[in-house]
Design a protein around this motif. Structure first.
Motif, PDB file in Angstrom:
ATOM      1  N   VAL A   7       0.874  -1.178   0.000  1.00 22.67           N
ATOM      2  CA  VAL A   7       0.000   0.000   0.000  1.00 22.67           C
ATOM      3  C   VAL A   7       0.908   1.223   0.000  1.00 22.67           C
ATOM      4  N   ARG A  45      -4.690   6.446  -1.938  1.00 20.24           N
ATOM      5  CA  ARG A  45      -3.833   5.289  -1.672  1.00 20.24           C
ATOM      6  C   ARG A  45      -3.845   4.317  -2.836  1.00 20.24           C
ATOM      7  N   VAL A  47      -3.029   0.400  -3.934  1.00 22.70           N
ATOM      8  CA  VAL A  47      -2.713  -0.968  -3.534  1.00 22.70           C
ATOM      9  C   VAL A  47      -2.316  -1.659  -4.825  1.00 22.70           C
ATOM     10  N   GLU A 105     -10.521  -5.093  -1.536  1.00 20.34           N
ATOM     11  CA  GLU A 105      -9.393  -4.161  -1.508  1.00 20.34           C
ATOM     12  C   GLU A 105      -9.451  -3.249  -0.291  1.00 20.34           C
ATOM     13  N   THR A 109      -6.366  -2.965   2.049  1.00 23.87           N
ATOM     14  CA  THR A 109      -5.746  -1.661   2.305  1.00 23.87           C
ATOM     15  C   THR A 109      -5.751  -1.374   3.800  1.00 23.87           C
TER      16      THR A 109
END
Ligand SMILES: Cc1cc2nc3c(=O)[nH]c(=O)nc-3n(C[C@H](O)[C@H](O)[C@H](O)COP(=O)(O)O)c2cc1C
Length: 156
Positions: A7, A45, A47, A105, A109
Motif C-alpha cells: 500500500v 492510496r 494498492v 481491496e 488496504t
C-alpha cells in the motif's frame, strides 16, 4: 517466483487520466518482463499486487519505491510463489465499481495500513515480523479470492 502486495500514499494529485496512463505505462513495461498483477487507487492510496521472477520483482519494487509520486507504506512479500494469480493481467487497473461486490481491496488496504501503524509504534523490529507471520493466510487469502473472481472482472 515472488508475489508482492503493498500500500502506498500518493504524493501528487492523480486524476482519472493520470491513473490510466500510469497503469498503461506499467502494463507495457511489465509485459516485456513477464510481470503480472493489478493496481487499485482510492482515497489517495494505491494498492498494487505484482508477481513474477524473483530478480525482476525485486528490481521493480526498488523502482517503485524510488518513484516520488507516492510513498510506499507497507509491503508484504510471498517468497515462494508457485503459480501466478493473475496470468493475463500485466497491470490491470481495478475500478471501485468493479469491486463493489468484492470489497476485498478495502480490507486489504485497511489491513496493510494497520500493520504499518503497528510497525511504527513497535520498539522491537522482531515484533513486526511476528505480526506479519501471524496473518499471512489472511492477506494471501484476500489476494487469492480476488484471483478467483477475476473471471467476473474480465480481461484487461
Ligand atoms: C503506484 C505506482 C505503480 C507502478 N507500477 C509499475 C509497474 O507495475 N511496472 C512498472 O514498470 N512501473 C511501475 N510504476 C512506475 C515506476 O515507478 C517507474 O516510473 C517506471 O517503471 C519507469 O522506470 P524508469 O524511469 O526507471 O525506467 C509504478 C509507479 C507508481 C507510482
Amino acid at each position: 517466483m515472488r508475489g508482492v502486495v503493498y500500500v502506498s500514499e500518493a504524493l501528487v494529485y492523480f486524476d482519472k487520466m493520470a491513473l490510466e496512463s500510469l497503469a498503461a505505462e506499467a502494463a507495457a513495461l511489465n509485459f516485456d518482463r513477464g510481470i503480472t498483477g493489478y493496481l487499485y487507487f482510492e482515497k489517495d492510496r494505491f494498492v498494487q499486487y505484482v508477481e513474477g521472477d524473483d530478480d525482476i520483482i525485486d528490481e521493480l519494487m526498488e523502482t517503485i519505491r524510488r518513484d516520488k509520486r507516492h510513498r510506499v507504506l507497507h509491503t508484504v512479500v510471498e517468497h515462494d510463489l508457485k503459480e501466478r494469480r493473475f496470468p493475463s493481467w500485466h497491470m490491470r487497473q481495478l475500478h471501485r465499481k468493479e469491486l463493489l461486490d468484492v470489497k476485498l481491496e478495502h480490507l486489504l488496504t485497511d489491513y496493510l495500513v494497520y500493520l504499518d501503524s503497528k510497525v511504527d509504534t513497535e520498539d522491537d523490529p522482531a515484533d513486526d515480523e511476528d505480526l506479519e507471520s501471524k496473518y499471512p493466510t489472511l492477506i494471501w487469502g484476500m489476494v487469492n479470492r480476488l484471483s478467483d473472481l477475476r473471471g467476473k472482472l474480465g480481461a484487461y
